[in-house]
Design a protein around this motif. Structure first.
Motif, PDB file in Angstrom:
ATOM      1  N   GLY A  99       0.817  -1.211   0.000  1.00 23.51           N
ATOM      2  CA  GLY A  99       0.000   0.000   0.000  1.00 23.51           C
ATOM      3  C   GLY A  99       0.845   1.251   0.000  1.00 23.51           C
ATOM      4  O   GLY A  99       0.545   2.228  -0.699  1.00 23.51           O
ATOM      5  N   GLY A 100       1.952   1.233   0.762  1.00 24.89           N
ATOM      6  CA  GLY A 100       2.831   2.395   0.809  1.00 24.89           C
ATOM      7  C   GLY A 100       3.513   2.670  -0.513  1.00 24.89           C
ATOM      8  O   GLY A 100       3.687   3.832  -0.908  1.00 24.89           O
ATOM      9  N   LEU A 101       3.906   1.614  -1.236  1.00 20.91           N
ATOM     10  CA  LEU A 101       4.550   1.811  -2.538  1.00 20.91           C
ATOM     11  C   LEU A 101       3.580   2.400  -3.547  1.00 20.91           C
ATOM     12  O   LEU A 101       3.952   3.247  -4.378  1.00 20.91           O
ATOM     13  N   VAL A 102       2.333   1.953  -3.496  1.00 21.95           N
ATOM     14  CA  VAL A 102       1.319   2.547  -4.371  1.00 21.95           C
ATOM     15  C   VAL A 102       1.131   4.020  -4.027  1.00 21.95           C
ATOM     16  O   VAL A 102       1.023   4.880  -4.908  1.00 21.95           O
ATOM     17  N   MET A 103       1.124   4.321  -2.732  1.00 18.82           N
ATOM     18  CA  MET A 103       0.974   5.707  -2.299  1.00 18.82           C
ATOM     19  C   MET A 103       2.164   6.552  -2.735  1.00 18.82           C
ATOM     20  O   MET A 103       2.009   7.738  -3.064  1.00 18.82           O
ATOM     21  N   LEU A 104       3.356   5.958  -2.760  1.00 21.80           N
ATOM     22  CA  LEU A 104       4.547   6.698  -3.195  1.00 21.80           C
ATOM     23  C   LEU A 104       4.387   7.215  -4.621  1.00 21.80           C
ATOM     24  O   LEU A 104       4.834   8.328  -4.936  1.00 21.80           O
ATOM     25  N   ILE A 105       3.748   6.433  -5.467  1.00 21.97           N
ATOM     26  CA  ILE A 105       3.482   6.899  -6.833  1.00 21.97           C
ATOM     27  C   ILE A 105       2.664   8.185  -6.797  1.00 21.97           C
ATOM     28  O   ILE A 105       2.930   9.146  -7.522  1.00 21.97           O
ATOM     29  N   GLY A 106       1.669   8.212  -5.916  1.00 22.74           N
ATOM     30  CA  GLY A 106       0.849   9.406  -5.783  1.00 22.74           C
ATOM     31  C   GLY A 106       1.617  10.586  -5.238  1.00 22.74           C
ATOM     32  O   GLY A 106       1.424  11.726  -5.668  1.00 22.74           O
ATOM     33  N   VAL A 107       2.520  10.335  -4.266  1.00 23.38           N
ATOM     34  CA  VAL A 107       3.315  11.420  -3.696  1.00 23.38           C
ATOM     35  C   VAL A 107       4.223  12.027  -4.755  1.00 23.38           C
ATOM     36  O   VAL A 107       4.351  13.254  -4.870  1.00 23.38           O
ATOM     37  N   MET A 123      -5.890   6.166  -1.906  1.00 26.50           N
ATOM     38  CA  MET A 123      -6.985   5.397  -1.325  1.00 26.50           C
ATOM     39  C   MET A 123      -6.603   3.949  -1.083  1.00 26.50           C
ATOM     40  O   MET A 123      -7.028   3.335  -0.089  1.00 26.50           O
ATOM     41  N   VAL A 124      -5.801   3.377  -1.979  1.00 24.44           N
ATOM     42  CA  VAL A 124      -5.378   1.990  -1.781  1.00 24.44           C
ATOM     43  C   VAL A 124      -4.582   1.865  -0.485  1.00 24.44           C
ATOM     44  O   VAL A 124      -4.811   0.956   0.327  1.00 24.44           O
ATOM     45  N   ALA A 125      -3.631   2.776  -0.285  1.00 26.90           N
ATOM     46  CA  ALA A 125      -2.823   2.735   0.945  1.00 26.90           C
ATOM     47  C   ALA A 125      -3.690   2.900   2.181  1.00 26.90           C
ATOM     48  O   ALA A 125      -3.512   2.169   3.186  1.00 26.90           O
ATOM     49  N   PHE A 126      -4.637   3.817   2.138  1.00 31.86           N
ATOM     50  CA  PHE A 126      -5.481   4.057   3.309  1.00 31.86           C
ATOM     51  C   PHE A 126      -6.508   2.940   3.495  1.00 31.86           C
ATOM     52  O   PHE A 126      -6.916   2.648   4.620  1.00 31.86           O
ATOM     53  N   ALA A 127      -6.939   2.304   2.394  1.00 35.31           N
ATOM     54  CA  ALA A 127      -7.872   1.181   2.508  1.00 35.31           C
ATOM     55  C   ALA A 127      -7.196  -0.032   3.134  1.00 35.31           C
ATOM     56  O   ALA A 127      -7.835  -0.799   3.868  1.00 35.31           O
ATOM     57  N   VAL A 128      -5.897  -0.238   2.849  1.00 37.02           N
ATOM     58  CA  VAL A 128      -5.148  -1.304   3.518  1.00 37.02           C
ATOM     59  C   VAL A 128      -5.076  -1.021   5.008  1.00 37.02           C
ATOM     60  O   VAL A 128      -5.288  -1.899   5.850  1.00 37.02           O
ATOM     61  N   GLY A 155      -6.400   9.688   7.050  1.00 37.22           N
ATOM     62  CA  GLY A 155      -5.841  10.099   5.772  1.00 37.22           C
ATOM     63  C   GLY A 155      -6.913  10.407   4.744  1.00 37.22           C
ATOM     64  O   GLY A 155      -6.774  11.335   3.934  1.00 37.22           O
ATOM     65  N   MET A 156      -8.000   9.626   4.767  1.00 41.80           N
ATOM     66  CA  MET A 156      -9.100   9.920   3.847  1.00 41.80           C
ATOM     67  C   MET A 156      -9.671  11.313   4.102  1.00 41.80           C
ATOM     68  O   MET A 156      -9.971  12.058   3.168  1.00 41.80           O
ATOM     69  N   ILE A 157      -9.802  11.663   5.381  1.00 35.58           N
ATOM     70  CA  ILE A 157     -10.415  12.942   5.736  1.00 35.58           C
ATOM     71  C   ILE A 157      -9.474  14.114   5.470  1.00 35.58           C
ATOM     72  O   ILE A 157      -9.884  15.137   4.914  1.00 35.58           O
ATOM     73  N   THR A 158      -8.217  13.989   5.861  1.00 33.96           N
ATOM     74  CA  THR A 158      -7.316  15.144   5.846  1.00 33.96           C
ATOM     75  C   THR A 158      -6.478  15.272   4.582  1.00 33.96           C
ATOM     76  O   THR A 158      -5.961  16.358   4.304  1.00 33.96           O
ATOM     77  N   ALA A 177     -17.030   7.621  -4.812  1.00 40.45           N
ATOM     78  CA  ALA A 177     -17.859   7.392  -3.630  1.00 40.45           C
ATOM     79  C   ALA A 177     -18.810   6.212  -3.757  1.00 40.45           C
ATOM     80  O   ALA A 177     -18.955   5.443  -2.797  1.00 40.45           O
ATOM     81  N   PRO A 178     -19.496   6.001  -4.891  1.00 39.13           N
ATOM     82  CA  PRO A 178     -20.397   4.843  -4.964  1.00 39.13           C
ATOM     83  C   PRO A 178     -19.697   3.522  -4.686  1.00 39.13           C
ATOM     84  O   PRO A 178     -20.223   2.673  -3.952  1.00 39.13           O
ATOM     85  N   VAL A 179     -18.518   3.336  -5.242  1.00 38.19           N
ATOM     86  CA  VAL A 179     -17.770   2.097  -5.004  1.00 38.19           C
ATOM     87  C   VAL A 179     -17.324   2.013  -3.554  1.00 38.19           C
ATOM     88  O   VAL A 179     -17.442   0.957  -2.905  1.00 38.19           O
ATOM     89  N   VAL A 180     -16.807   3.119  -3.009  1.00 37.56           N
ATOM     90  CA  VAL A 180     -16.326   3.119  -1.625  1.00 37.56           C
ATOM     91  C   VAL A 180     -17.472   2.816  -0.665  1.00 37.56           C
ATOM     92  O   VAL A 180     -17.309   2.053   0.298  1.00 37.56           O
TER      93      VAL A 180
END
Length: 526
Positions: free
Chosen positions: A183-191, A229-234, A271-274, A288-291
C-alpha cells in the motif's frame, strides 16, 4: 476547506515536543543499561510526559476555531524538494493525539505481566518510537513528511509483532509488513505525482499549497487519488484489503493490538479525511459509490466473520473490520452528521477495542488460551475480567450511555438521510453486532467453570489501574458527547461539502430529503 487553507501558529513548538519526549525515552532505553524494572519506570515516565504535553496542546487549542489547523509550525527540511517539517492539528488530529497519548501508558502498564522481563526494555523502546511516529502522522501538514512516517512506523510494529507475539508471530508480522509496504509503494506513486503536478514554488508538499493547485488532467488526478486510497484502505482496513488484520491480531500481544487497531488503523480513515478529500474532491465524489458499497460489505462481512470465530483475538479483529465500515460510510456518504459520527467513531472504537483486547489478554494470561471452545464459566472465577469484556463489548455495539452509541447513531442517521438502501444494510450490521458480542460472552463467561479454572485469580491492583482510564473514557464519551461533537462540527461540514454531490450509488433508493444545512450535533444532549 478552512482546516486546510488556514492555520494558526503555535506560541511554542508543542507538537514537536510531543514527538521528542517519547523519542528521547526510547533512545535512553537503547543506549543505557537499565534493569528491566528501571526500563518499565522509564517507559512509563516518558509516556506520561507525552500525555502531559498532549494536555498542554489541548489547553492551548482554541475550541472556537476547532475546524482550523492550530499549533502550526513550519521549518525547512529538504529545501531543494520543498519538503518541510510542518505540523499542526485541527480538532480531529488533536483527538487522535490524545487517544494515542492515553493508550500508550495503558499498554506499557499492561505489558508488565505480558512481556518477558529480559525483553521489557526493547518492547518499551519500540512502543515509544511508535508513539513518536504516531504524533507526526496525526499532525503532519507536509504530505512527504506524512508519507515518510507512514512507512517508518511499520518498523516498530513489525518488531512488536515478530518478536513479542505468539508462536506464528513471524509469519503474521511478515504478512502485515508486505500488505503495508504494498500500500505504501502505491501511495509513493501518488506522492511523486503530487510533486510533478504541484505548484513548484515555495512549500510544494504542504497540503494547503496543494489544494486546488494540481495542474493535471482529471483522469490523472483520479489515478493519484486511487494510489492514496489503496494505501489508506489497507490501513483502515477496508474489504477486500483487510486479510492481514486477523492473522496479525491473533499473534500480536494484546497491548500491540490495542495500538495497532485502536490507533494505527485510524491512520486510514484520518488520511481519507485530511488528505484524500481536500486534495481530490472531484475524484472522491467520483469514487464514492464504489467506496460506499465496499463500506457496507465490510460492515456485514466483518460481523458475520466475527460470529464464526473460535479465537477471541480473531473475533475482535473482525468486529473492527465491521466498525471501520461504519467509519468509511460516514466519511463518504455526504452528510455532516454522518461525517461527525465517523470521527467520533474513530475515538470511541479506539477505547472499546482497548477494553476488549486488554480484558482478553488478562484472560489469556490466567488460562493460557483465548480459544472460546476451551473456556466456559469464567465469569464466576474472574468477575472483573468478565465485567470489563462485557462493558467494552456493549460500548462497541452502541449501548446507549456508552461511547459507541452516539457515533453509530450519527452515522446511521446521516446515511438514511442520503440513501435508504445503504442505511438498511448498515442496520443489519448493528443486529449482527449484538450476536458477535453476546454469544462469545455467554460461551466464555457464563455457566459453571471447569475444576482446573477454579483457582485463577481475578484482576490485581495494577491491572485495575490499567483498565480504569479506558472505562472512564468510554463512560465520559457516552454521557457527555456534545463537547466532542461540537468541536468536530467545522471539520464535518467541510467533509460533507466535499462529498455532497450525488454520492449515493446509482442502485440505491432515492435519497430521503434532509433538513436544510443540518448541524452535526443536532439532537445530541451535552
Amino acid at each position: 476547506m478552512q482546516s486546510i487553507t488556514a492555520s494558526i501558529p503555535a506560541t511554542a513548538p508543542v507538537l514537536t515536543i510531543m514527538v521528542l519526549v517519547p523519542l528521547v525515552g526510547a533512545l535512553l532505553l537503547w543506549l543505557l543499561p537499565f534493569t528491566w524494572r528501571a526500563a518499565r519506570a522509564v517507559g512509563l515516565v516518558f509516556s506520561l510526559g507525552a500525555l502531559g504535553v498532549g494536555i498542554w496542546a489541548l489547553v492551548a487549542f482554541d475550541a472556537g476555531k476547532a475546524g482550523t489547523v492550530q499549533l502550526a509550525e513550519t521549518h525547512a527540511w529538504i529545501p531543494f524538494l520543498g519538503v518541510s517539517w510542518a505540523l499542526g492539528v485541527n480538532a480531529l488530529g488533536l483527538a487522535m493525539l490524545l487517544l494515542s497519548a492515553l493508550l500508550v501508558p495503558v499498554v506499557l502498564l499492561a505489558s508488565w505481566g505480558e512481556v518477558p522481563a529480559d525483553r521489557q526494555g526493547s518492547f518499551t523502546a519500540l512502543v515509544l518510537v511508535l508513539e513518536a511516529f504516531i504524533v507526526v502522522i496525526f499532525s503532519a501538514r507536509d504530505v512527504f513528511l506524512f508519507y515518510v512516517c507512514f512507512e517508518a512506523m511499520l518498523v516498530p510494529v513489525y518488531f512488536l509483532v515478530g518478536r513479542f507475539g505468539g508462536p506464528d508471530r513471524q509469519r503474521a508480522a511478515l504478512k502485515f509488513l508486505l500488505y503495508s509496504l504494498a500500500g505504501g509503494l502505491v501511495m509513493l506513486i501518488g506522492v511523486v505525482a503530487l510533486y510533478v503536478y504541484g505548484p513548484h514554488q515555495g512549500d510544494e508538499f504542504l497540503v494547503e499549497s496543494l489544494v486546488g493547485s494540481l495542474a493535471a488532467p482529471q483522469t490523472t488526478i483520479r489515478w493519484i487519488f486511487v494510489s492514496f486510497m489503496v494505501a489508506f484502505a489497507v490501513k483502515a482496513p477496508l474489504v477486500p484489503l483487510h486479510t492481514w488484520l486477523p492473522d496479525t491480531a491473533e499473534q500480536a500481544t494484546a497491548g500491540t493490538s490495542v495500538l495497532l487497531i485502536g490507533v494505527l488503523d485510524k491512520i486510514g480513515t484520518y488520511g481519507m479525511i485530511t488528505l484524500v478529500l481536500p486534495l481530490f474532491p472531484e475524484a472522491s465524489r467520483w469514487a464514492a459509490p464504489v467506496v460506499l458499497v465496499l463500506a457496507v460489505i465490510g460492515i456485514i462481512y466483518g460481523g458475520l466473520a466475527a460470529v464464526g470465530q473460535d479465537n477471541l483475538y480473531r473475533l475482535i479483529s473482525y468486529t473492527s473490520i465491521s466498525h471501520f465500515g461504519f467509519m468509511v460510510l460516514g466519511i463518504f456518504i455526504g452528510s455532516p452528521i454522518a461525517a461527525s459520527g465517523a470521527m467520533v467513531y474513530m475515538v470511541a472504537h479506539g477505547l472499546s477495542i482497548a477494553g476488549l483486547y486488554l480484558a482478553t489478554g488478562f484472560l489469556a494470561r490466567r488460562t493460557g488460551t483465548v480459544v472460546i471452545s476451551e473456556l466456559g464459566g469464567m465469569g464466576r472465577v474472574l468477575p472483573l475480567v468478565a465485567g470489563t469484556f462485557l462493558f467494552s463489548g456493549l460500548a462497541s455495539i452502541a449501548l446507549p450511555g456508552l461511547s459507541g452509541f452516539v457515533p453509530e447513531w450519527m452515522v446511521l442517521t446521516g446515511t438514511f438521510s442520503r440513501s435508504m438502501a445503504l442505511g438498511v444494510v448498515a442496520v443489519l450490521g448493528v443486529i449482527i453486532a449484538a450476536v458477535y458480542v453476546l454469544l462469545p460472552y455467554q460461551r466464555v463467561f457464563t455457566g459453571a467453570p471447569a475444576a482446573r479454572r477454579a483457582s485463577d485469580a481475578d484482576l490485581d491492583g495494577r491491572e485495575r489501574l490499567v483498565l480504569a482510564p479506558v472505562i472512564v473514557a468510554m463512560l465520559a464519551l457516552g454521557l457527555v458527547p456534545g463537547v466532542f461533537t461540537d468541536a468536530l462540527d467545522g471539520v464535518a461540514e467541510q467533509i460533507s461539502t466535499t462529498m455532497s454531490d450525488d454520492v449515493a450509488p446509482a442502485a440505491a433508493s432515492p435519497a430521503v430529503p434532509a433538513p436544510a444545512t443540518p448541524t452535526a450535533t443536532e439532537g445530541i444532549s451535552k
